[in-house]
Design a protein around this motif. Structure first.
Motif, PDB file in Angstrom:
ATOM      1  N   THR A 143       0.830  -1.206   0.000  1.00  0.00           N
ATOM      2  CA  THR A 143       0.000   0.000   0.000  1.00  0.00           C
ATOM      3  C   THR A 143       0.862   1.252   0.000  1.00  0.00           C
ATOM      4  N   ALA A 144       1.936   1.248   0.784  1.00  0.00           N
ATOM      5  CA  ALA A 144       2.840   2.406   0.816  1.00  0.00           C
ATOM      6  C   ALA A 144       3.433   2.670  -0.564  1.00  0.00           C
ATOM      7  N   ILE A 145       3.867   1.618  -1.235  1.00  0.00           N
ATOM      8  CA  ILE A 145       4.409   1.785  -2.584  1.00  0.00           C
ATOM      9  C   ILE A 145       3.337   2.327  -3.525  1.00  0.00           C
ATOM     10  N   SER A 146       2.108   1.849  -3.363  1.00  0.00           N
ATOM     11  CA  SER A 146       1.025   2.306  -4.241  1.00  0.00           C
ATOM     12  C   SER A 146       0.808   3.804  -4.127  1.00  0.00           C
ATOM     13  N   PHE A 147       1.005   4.373  -2.934  1.00  0.00           N
ATOM     14  CA  PHE A 147       0.795   5.805  -2.753  1.00  0.00           C
ATOM     15  C   PHE A 147       1.829   6.624  -3.507  1.00  0.00           C
ATOM     16  N   PHE A 148       3.043   6.115  -3.641  1.00  0.00           N
ATOM     17  CA  PHE A 148       4.058   6.852  -4.391  1.00  0.00           C
ATOM     18  C   PHE A 148       3.741   6.861  -5.890  1.00  0.00           C
TER      19      PHE A 148
END
Length: 233
Positions: A77-82
């Motif tokens: 999810t963190a990667i998706s936000f970038f």
């Protein structure tokens, strides 16, 4: 859920399609404010409805007791936000404090994918569907991904019409699938392009979202008790 997503897609993509027409008549700042005034409340309704009903339908699987699931979901999810929020590079244009402009980007995350928001949405859907495992969430993710796949075609079409040969040059040196242009030699990654203040802002937002997830149950209850929640069922 699909009806709400369709309404949001028409509003959001329709507004993007009408941007040139709207800016010619009321100006770039006024059009941005009008677009935001319609899109943001619509997005809040969609998100609220999703949170309130995320476990509805059939439970297709339940992996929440597995020790690897939490770190996998949060890292993904963190990667998706970038990928999802490259617009933060021009944050002041969102409330029209700066004059909004349409630009061609060929650096940073665009080197990985020409449509980072589509990549981020697919990754967000994959992680949340893995965690929740309900048929409702599966349908919601199907609708979200379908909208972003349409946006890939729609965005390329609008940029080609606006920028012509300059966009065709960008298209030839980038890819929609992440890292494809890098792997086949059409593109290279430049680490310095990713070290921007906006990236720190996204990292802070991820931390805030991590903390705020403890209140998701409260948010779902509040939405269901609201007049809008009662209306949507």
């Amino acid at each position: 859920m699909l009806a709400l997503l369709l309404a949001f897609a028409v509003l959001h993509s329709g507004g993007a399609a009408l941007r040139v027409w709207g800016e010619e008549r009321i100006g770039a700042r006024a059009w941005r404010l009008l677009f935001a005034a319609l899109s943001i409340p619509a997005a809040v309704v969609v998100i609220g409805f999703f949170i309130a009903h995320r476990y509805d339908g059939l439970r297709l699987w339940n992996l929440q007791e597995q020790p690897w699931i939490v770190p996998l979901v949060w890292v993904g999810t963190a990667i998706s936000f970038f990928f999802l929020y490259p617009a933060t590079y021009n944050l002041l244009e969102i409330p029209a404090l700066l004059k909004p402009e349409v630009r061609l980007y060929a650096s940073g995350i665009i080197r990985i994918s020409r449509h980072p928001q589509a990549v981020g949405q697919v990754l967000w859907c994959a992680t949340h569907l893995l965690w929740i495992g309900s048929s409702f969430t599966a349908w919601a993710c199907l609708g979200l991904i379908a909208h972003h796949l349409f946006a890939v075609w729609h965005g390329d079409r609008r940029l080609a019409a606006r920028f012509g040969d300059a966009f065709e040059e960008l298209r030839s040196s980038t890819s929609v699938l992440p890292f494809r242009a890098v792997l086949d030699g059409r593109q290279r990654l430049v680490l310095a392009e990713f070290l921007r203040p906006s990236q720190l802002g996204i990292a802070i937002a991820i931390g805030v979202l991590w903390w705020s997830h403890r209140w998701i149950g409260v948010a779902a209850t509040a939405f269901n008790r609201s007049p809008l929640g009662a209306l949507l069922g």
